[in-house]
Design a protein around this motif. Structure first.
Motif, short mmCIF file in Angstrom:
data_model
loop_
_atom_site.label_atom_id
_atom_site.label_comp_id
_atom_site.label_asym_id
_atom_site.label_seq_id
_atom_site.Cartn_x
_atom_site.Cartn_y
_atom_site.Cartn_z
N TYR B 107 0.83 -1.21 0.00
CA TYR B 107 0.00 0.00 0.00
C TYR B 107 0.86 1.26 0.00
CZ TYR B 107 -4.39 -2.43 0.51
OH TYR B 107 -5.48 -3.19 0.27
N ASN B 108 1.90 1.28 0.84
CA ASN B 108 2.65 2.52 0.98
C ASN B 108 3.64 2.76 -0.15
OD1 ASN B 108 1.53 3.65 3.42
ND2 ASN B 108 2.30 1.79 4.37
N SER B 109 3.95 1.72 -0.93
CA SER B 109 4.83 1.96 -2.07
C SER B 109 4.16 2.95 -3.01
CB SER B 109 5.13 0.65 -2.81
OG SER B 109 3.97 0.18 -3.47
N GLU B 110 2.86 2.86 -3.13
CA GLU B 110 2.13 3.80 -3.99
C GLU B 110 2.16 5.21 -3.41
OE1 GLU B 110 0.11 2.92 -7.18
OE2 GLU B 110 2.06 2.02 -6.84
N THR B 111 2.03 5.30 -2.08
CA THR B 111 2.12 6.61 -1.42
C THR B 111 3.49 7.25 -1.67
OG1 THR B 111 0.66 5.86 0.34
CG2 THR B 111 2.06 7.77 0.82
N ILE B 112 4.54 6.44 -1.49
CA ILE B 112 5.89 6.98 -1.62
C ILE B 112 6.19 7.34 -3.08
CG2 ILE B 112 8.35 6.39 -1.43
CD1 ILE B 112 7.58 4.80 1.10
N ARG B 113 5.74 6.48 -4.00
CA ARG B 113 5.94 6.77 -5.42
C ARG B 113 5.26 8.11 -5.77
NH1 ARG B 113 2.98 5.88 -10.23
NH2 ARG B 113 1.28 4.91 -9.09
N ALA B 114 4.01 8.26 -5.35
CA ALA B 114 3.28 9.48 -5.68
C ALA B 114 3.97 10.70 -5.06
CB ALA B 114 1.84 9.38 -5.19
N ALA B 115 4.47 10.54 -3.83
CA ALA B 115 5.12 11.66 -3.15
C ALA B 115 6.40 12.06 -3.89
CB ALA B 115 5.44 11.29 -1.71
N ILE B 116 7.18 11.08 -4.32
CA ILE B 116 8.41 11.38 -5.05
C ILE B 116 8.07 12.08 -6.36
CG2 ILE B 116 10.34 10.36 -6.35
CD1 ILE B 116 10.53 8.23 -4.16
N GLN B 117 7.05 11.57 -7.04
CA GLN B 117 6.71 12.15 -8.34
C GLN B 117 6.02 13.51 -8.22
OE1 GLN B 117 4.65 8.84 -10.17
NE2 GLN B 117 6.53 8.09 -11.11
N SER B 118 5.57 13.85 -7.01
CA SER B 118 4.93 15.15 -6.84
C SER B 118 5.96 16.28 -6.73
CB SER B 118 4.06 15.15 -5.57
OG SER B 118 4.87 15.26 -4.42
N ILE B 119 7.22 15.92 -6.54
CA ILE B 119 8.25 16.96 -6.39
C ILE B 119 8.61 17.52 -7.77
CG2 ILE B 119 10.59 17.45 -5.55
CD1 ILE B 119 8.42 16.81 -3.39
N ASP B 120 8.68 18.83 -7.85
CA ASP B 120 8.91 19.52 -9.11
C ASP B 120 10.17 19.03 -9.81
OD1 ASP B 120 8.31 21.71 -10.95
OD2 ASP B 120 10.20 22.53 -10.21
N LYS B 121 10.06 18.85 -11.12
CA LYS B 121 11.18 18.35 -11.93
C LYS B 121 12.39 19.28 -11.81
CE LYS B 121 11.27 18.06 -16.51
NZ LYS B 121 10.80 18.89 -17.44
N GLY B 122 12.13 20.56 -11.59
CA GLY B 122 13.21 21.53 -11.45
C GLY B 122 14.17 21.20 -10.31
N GLN B 123 13.67 20.51 -9.29
CA GLN B 123 14.53 20.15 -8.17
C GLN B 123 15.56 19.10 -8.61
OE1 GLN B 123 14.01 21.26 -4.56
NE2 GLN B 123 13.16 22.89 -5.81
N TRP B 124 15.13 18.16 -9.46
CA TRP B 124 16.06 17.17 -10.02
C TRP B 124 17.07 17.87 -10.93
CZ3 TRP B 124 16.28 12.18 -8.52
CH2 TRP B 124 15.14 11.56 -7.99
N GLU B 125 16.56 18.80 -11.74
CA GLU B 125 17.44 19.46 -12.72
C GLU B 125 18.49 20.32 -12.02
OE1 GLU B 125 14.99 21.50 -15.55
OE2 GLU B 125 14.56 19.63 -16.64
N ALA B 126 18.06 21.06 -11.00
CA ALA B 126 19.01 21.88 -10.26
C ALA B 126 20.07 20.99 -9.61
CB ALA B 126 18.29 22.72 -9.21
N SER B 127 19.64 19.85 -9.08
CA SER B 127 20.59 18.92 -8.46
C SER B 127 21.61 18.43 -9.49
CB SER B 127 19.86 17.70 -7.88
OG SER B 127 18.84 18.11 -7.01
N LEU B 147 8.89 13.35 1.66
CA LEU B 147 8.46 12.82 2.95
C LEU B 147 7.38 13.68 3.58
CD1 LEU B 147 9.49 10.27 4.10
CD2 LEU B 147 10.90 11.55 5.71
N ARG B 148 7.52 14.99 3.41
CA ARG B 148 6.52 15.89 3.96
C ARG B 148 5.15 15.62 3.33
NH1 ARG B 148 3.92 20.50 3.03
NH2 ARG B 148 4.62 20.56 0.89
N VAL B 149 5.17 15.39 2.03
CA VAL B 149 3.93 15.09 1.33
C VAL B 149 3.37 13.75 1.80
CG1 VAL B 149 2.91 14.74 -0.95
CG2 VAL B 149 4.82 16.30 -0.69
N ALA B 150 4.29 12.83 2.13
CA ALA B 150 3.86 11.46 2.44
C ALA B 150 3.42 11.27 3.88
CB ALA B 150 5.01 10.50 2.10
N ILE B 151 3.76 12.20 4.78
CA ILE B 151 3.48 11.97 6.20
C ILE B 151 2.00 11.71 6.49
CG2 ILE B 151 3.45 13.06 8.49
CD1 ILE B 151 6.24 14.14 7.86
N PRO B 152 1.07 12.54 6.01
CA PRO B 152 -0.33 12.25 6.33
C PRO B 152 -0.81 10.87 5.86
CG PRO B 152 -0.09 14.50 5.54
CD PRO B 152 1.22 13.83 5.31
#
Lengths: 237, 225
Positions: B107-127, B147-152
């Motif tokens: 169940y939580n793999s989907e939560t974590i996947r969605a949370a990771i994918q919710s982070i703006d692509k620009g954060q990956w690019e800047a990194s 993680l912040r997105v995933a906590i609730p």
């Protein structure tokens, strides 16, 4: 210093760059102008391997672009892309810390020096969302400089800023240019391009239409397309 | 009448300690261990799902499909009562841990996947532009924000798990609900005992809800201006 040789870039069937040839010398400040969709951003992104080229080559100091050579290239984005969960200071320190493994004390000193340079030392402990767009972009410049790049790429650095905040970012860039940094700047700021750059390149439809000094491009453009574009910019500006 | 009330109060008091003890010795550890292992599994499953490898993606999808599509109680029965038939005999507690871990993971793999994918692509690019590898960008830039997105939703899942541990009673784990059943069998006071057990579950979950609130405040500290 930068040698771009016949670079093409396709997204699916859409060819965005149609054979770009460009040489940039050390210390040169080159502004890339052109309308939206002309390929300015794509060209800069290819130079930093954020996009892979479809064909052609890019060399930095004679070496092909790879993970090692891109370390010499810093990039500033239109949307700043500061790390939202880190303070200003942490944003600047993160990459040198985890990529180069430098000590925290030394990094902090250097980061504060960079913040003074962009005039934001009093914001060291603020988070990005507590800053204005102009301040965020200045932090982004400091962050890129922390990796001690030899080349800085600016991808429309002022395009998402409120007009009154554009000046402070351009000031920082101008100071950087005066220090001798090699810079490639995609921009819509014609005044800035005229004042700061050694060379201006007009990109249209994925090719370099005109390449010359600011005087040549702005006072005496040779190509009809350049004239049309500059006229349009003057009217809207 | 007074005698009856006194008897009920006596049962209530006598049973409170055994119930609480079962809760603290079995329910809580079962939930904590399963959640810790399950989160690890969920994280790996999410990474497999967003990796570029078709094989890893398929494995990840198959696992989530299998676990989500079958009842938890049936899974527990298969592990505890079924597997001995093929020579895999596990005692009750580890069986329960395995069952719950597999569920938390799916169940939580989907939560974590969605949370990771919710982070703006620009954060990956800047990194990437700063020289961070994909792994380092994930660790230092993307995950802390995801993680912040995933906590609730993760807290939701944990609170759900605390209550689901009562299913372990069906495979003989002497957790809180099982103990409530045992005392009921002796005293014939199902309403009293099961309500008492429910009350203790409620206390556990209230503590967790409180902790979730603190965690959310802490993880959102960069958003307060």
């Amino acid at each position: 210093m930068i040698t771009i040789n016949n670079v093409r870039k396709k997204f699916g069937n859409l060819e965005v760059l149609k054979g770009i040839n460009l040489n940039v010398k050390r210390g040169e400040v080159v502004c890339v102008i052109g309308s939206s969709g002309s390929g300015k951003s794509t060209l800069l992104r290819c130079m930093n391997t954020l996009e892979s080229v479809t064909s052609g080559t890019i060399h930095i100091d004679g070496k092909p672009l790879d993970d090692q050579t891109t370390k010499d290239i810093g990039m500033v984005f239109q949307r700043f892309n500061l790390f939202a969960h880190l303070t200003v200071l942490e944003n600047i320190m993160l990459a040198p810390m985890v990529v180069k493994g430098e000590s925290k004390d030394k990094l902090k000193e250097n980061a504060m020096k960079l913040l003074r340079k962009v005039g934001l030392e009093q914001k060291a402990d603020a988070y990005p969302n507590q800053l204005s767009g102009g301040q965020q972009q200045r932090v982004a410049i400091a962050r890129a400089l922390a990796m001690q790049p030899k080349i800085m790429l600016f991808d429309e650095p002022t395009s998402s800023l409120d007009p009154e905040l554009v000046g402070e970012v351009l000031e920082v860039m101008k100071a950087l240019a005066e220090e001798g940094m090699t810079m490639l700047i995609a921009t819509h700021e014609m005044e800035f391009a005229r004042e700061v750059s050694d060379r201006v390149i007009f990109l249209d439809g994925g090719i370099i239409v005109e390449d010359g000094t600011p005087e040549e491009i702005f006072e005496n453009p040779k190509h009809e397309r350049t004239k049309v574009f500059l006229n349009r910019m003057r009217k809207s500006g | 009448m007074d005698d009856q009330i006194l008897r009920l109060v006596g049962i209530l008091i006598d049973s409170f300690i055994p119930l609480l003890k079962a809760g603290l010795m079995f329910t809580v550890p079962l939930a904590l261990i399963s959640f810790a292992l399950g989160l690890t599994l969920a994280f790996l499953t999410a990474l497999a799902r967003i990796s570029s490898s078709k094989v890893l993606q398929s494995i990840s999808r198959f696992y989530v499909w299998l676990i989500r599509g079958t009842p938890l109680l049936v899974q527990l029965f298969i592990i505890f009562y079924g597997l001995p038939a093929v020579g895999v005999t596990l005692s009750a507690f580890p069986s329960a841990v395995i069952g719950f871990t597999l569920n938390v993971g799916a169940y939580n793999s989907e939560t974590i996947r969605a949370a990771i994918q919710s982070i703006d692509k620009g954060q990956w690019e800047a990194s990437k532009a700063l020289g961070l590898t994909r792994g380092k960008a994930l660790r230092y830039v993307v995950l802390p924000q995801a993680l912040r997105v995933a906590i609730p939703p993760l807290s939701n899942s944990f609170i759900g798990l605390v209550k689901d541990t009562s299913l372990a009673a069906a495979i003989t784990v002497t957790e809180m609900f099982q103990v409530a059943q045992q005392i009921t069998a002796r005293t014939y006071e199902p309403l009293l005992l099961y309500t008492e057990a429910a009350f203790i579950y409620l206390i556990f979950c209230s503590v967790l809800t409180h902790l979730q609130g603190k965690l959310e405040v802490y993880s959102s500290r960069h958003l307060t201006s």
